[in-house]
Design a protein around this motif. Structure first.
Motif, short mmCIF file in Angstrom:
data_model
loop_
_atom_site.label_atom_id
_atom_site.label_comp_id
_atom_site.label_asym_id
_atom_site.label_seq_id
_atom_site.Cartn_x
_atom_site.Cartn_y
_atom_site.Cartn_z
N ALA A 84 1.31 5.65 2.59
CA ALA A 84 0.60 4.86 3.60
C ALA A 84 1.47 4.62 4.82
O ALA A 84 1.01 4.73 5.97
N VAL A 85 2.75 4.28 4.61
CA VAL A 85 3.67 4.05 5.73
C VAL A 85 3.79 5.31 6.58
O VAL A 85 3.68 5.25 7.82
N LEU A 86 4.00 6.44 5.93
CA LEU A 86 4.14 7.69 6.67
C LEU A 86 2.84 8.07 7.38
O LEU A 86 2.87 8.62 8.49
N ILE A 217 15.31 11.77 11.65
CA ILE A 217 14.94 12.45 10.41
C ILE A 217 14.62 11.43 9.32
O ILE A 217 13.76 11.64 8.47
N ALA A 218 15.30 10.27 9.39
CA ALA A 218 15.04 9.22 8.40
C ALA A 218 13.63 8.67 8.52
O ALA A 218 13.03 8.28 7.51
N ASN A 219 13.09 8.64 9.73
CA ASN A 219 11.76 8.11 9.92
C ASN A 219 10.70 8.96 9.22
O ASN A 219 9.61 8.47 8.90
N ALA A 220 11.02 10.23 9.01
CA ALA A 220 10.07 11.13 8.37
C ALA A 220 10.23 11.19 6.86
O ALA A 220 9.23 11.29 6.13
N ILE A 221 11.47 11.13 6.37
CA ILE A 221 11.68 11.42 4.94
C ILE A 221 12.24 10.26 4.13
O ILE A 221 12.26 10.32 2.90
N PRO A 223 11.15 7.20 3.32
CA PRO A 223 10.29 6.62 2.28
C PRO A 223 10.14 7.52 1.06
O PRO A 223 10.14 7.03 -0.07
N ILE A 224 9.99 8.84 1.28
CA ILE A 224 9.87 9.76 0.14
C ILE A 224 11.17 9.84 -0.64
O ILE A 224 11.19 9.84 -1.87
N TYR A 225 12.31 9.86 0.06
CA TYR A 225 13.60 9.91 -0.62
C TYR A 225 13.82 8.66 -1.46
O TYR A 225 14.45 8.72 -2.53
N GLY A 226 13.29 7.53 -1.00
CA GLY A 226 13.46 6.28 -1.74
C GLY A 226 12.81 6.29 -3.10
O GLY A 226 13.19 5.50 -3.98
N THR A 227 11.85 7.17 -3.33
CA THR A 227 11.23 7.25 -4.65
C THR A 227 12.14 7.91 -5.67
O THR A 227 11.92 7.78 -6.88
N GLY A 228 13.15 8.67 -5.20
CA GLY A 228 14.09 9.33 -6.11
C GLY A 228 13.56 10.59 -6.75
O GLY A 228 14.20 11.15 -7.65
N GLN A 229 12.42 11.09 -6.26
CA GLN A 229 11.83 12.27 -6.89
C GLN A 229 12.18 13.58 -6.21
O GLN A 229 11.94 14.65 -6.78
N VAL A 230 12.71 13.52 -4.99
CA VAL A 230 13.07 14.74 -4.27
C VAL A 230 14.49 14.57 -3.73
O VAL A 230 14.81 13.54 -3.12
#
Length: 393
Positions: A84-86, A217-221, A223-230
């Protein structure tokens, strides 16, 4: 379900990266394109390369800290919330890019994340307040420094540099691919000073592109990196590739706006804007503030155009024995057919029209959109996290 959400999250992150490329290429290379130093195609290529270099070297540090300082706990960054944030970041930036106005990626991203923090009660208001203060102060500094340079020092700097953008429609710097080894081709007069100045303004644009990569680059990735799945590196590659697509497509609109519509930038002006904006961005990055790269560069362009358009000079009336202070804009507003007086050491034909240097209507549109885009992302994200029950906050 988790795999589907992850794929959707990656696609939305790529969409954000696409819009980052559109939003940041204009401020970095708009001056060089506006001065006809390089083509839009070359600007897009340079932006893509140096953005990736910044993202892969310093970018990981920003990615790991973006979500930890602004909120009290990273537990709020669930996969649903991150998507949602992204979505709100990318959607809001797309509106700005579609309007041809580069919005601040940092302001938009921080706004959306702050909305999540407010909805969950985990926002660190002290950190947010410090960031906002610098976001207000830095563009003002850029505007007034550039305005002072344009109003009082620009003719002297221009005489010292003694270079102008290409006037024959051909870029001053091009690459000849016809031989086995690519070679640079130079337009304009081809003097050493002109060529050096051209490389300076392009080099500063590359520096700004590098700086953009370190933070945006942080603004794009993030939130996804924070999940720890990628892992980090694949995310940076995906994000940078998406940025490159934006550089070669939608960024053409923002480069046109910042290079031609707001103010007519000769090469000297392009160098002044790039130096002022780069210096402020570097200082803010050094003290740990996520720099509003787009806003600072845009306000520097506006400030320089305003300063040049309102430059004053003293005119003497020999018959009355009086001296009058008038603006350059007022002098150039005379009707055609009247003889234009000399201004200091400038030739009458070199006096620019105020409308050529500073376009108030375009300026108003730029400032309006650059404030509306982050507000859209922030308000939309807050209403979603506050009232949509699927997020569980």
């Amino acid at each position: 379900m988790t795999e589907v959400l992850l794929i959707v999250g990656l696609l939305v992150a790529a969409f954000v990266g696409y819009n980052i490329g559109g939003a940041t290429t204009g401020p970095a290379f708009g001056p060089a394109v506006g001065a006809n130093v390089i083509t839009k195609l070359m600007a897009a290529g340079l932006m893509s390369i140096f953005f990736f270099l910044g993202a892969i070297t310093i970018g990981p540090q920003v990615v790991t800290t973006l979500g930890s300082d602004l909120v009290h706990t990273t537990a709020i960054f669930t996969l649903k919330a991150n998507v949602a944030v992204l979505f709100f970041i990318g959607g809001a930036l797309f509106l700005g890019n579609y309007a041809g106005v580069p919005a601040s990626t940092s302001m938009t991203a921080v706004g959306a994340i702050s909305a999540l923090g407010v909805a969950t009660g985990e926002l660190n208001f002290a950190v947010l307040g410090e960031i906002v203060v610098w976001w207000i102060v830095a563009p003002i500094i850029g505007f007034w420094v550039s305005g002072v340079v344009g109003r009082y020092f620009y003719p002297r700097i221009n005489a010292w540099i003694a270079i102008e953008g290409s006037r024959d429609g051909e870029p001053m710097i091009a690459i000849d691919w016809r031989g086995a080894v690519p070679r640079f081709q130079f337009g304009g007069s081809g003097t050493r000073r002109e060529i050096t100045g051209s490389f300076v303004v392009v080099g500063i644009g590359c520096l700004m592109a590098f700086s953009s990569g370190t933070s945006n680059i942080a603004n794009a990735i993030a939130p996804i990196y924070g999940t720890g799945q990628v892992p980090m590196t694949p995310l940076i590659v995906i994000g940078s590739a998406a940025v490159a697509v934006g550089c070669f497509t939608i960024a053409r609109r923002t480069m046109e706006t910042l290079g031609n519509d707001i103010t007519n930038l000769p090469l000297t002006a392009a160098i002044v804007v790039a130096v002022v904006a780069s210096a402020i961005v570097i200082v803010l990055s050094a003290i740990g503030i996520p720099a509003s790269f787009v806003i600072i560069a845009t306000m520097s362009i506006i400030g320089l155009g305003w300063g040049r358009a309102t430059r004053t000079t003293t005119l003497s009336d020999a018959r009355r024995g009086e001296e009058t202070r008038v603006s350059v804009g007022a002098l150039t507003a005379e009707e055609e057919g009247e003889q234009a007086p000399e201004i200091g050491e400038e030739e009458p034909e070199d006096i620019p029209k105020a409308s050529d240097l500073f376009d108030p209507s375009t300026t108003a549109r730029v400032i309006l959109m650059q404030n509306v885009v982050p507000i859209i992302a922030t308000v939309g994200a807050f209403l979603t996290f506050e009232y949509v029950p699927i997020f569980g906050f």
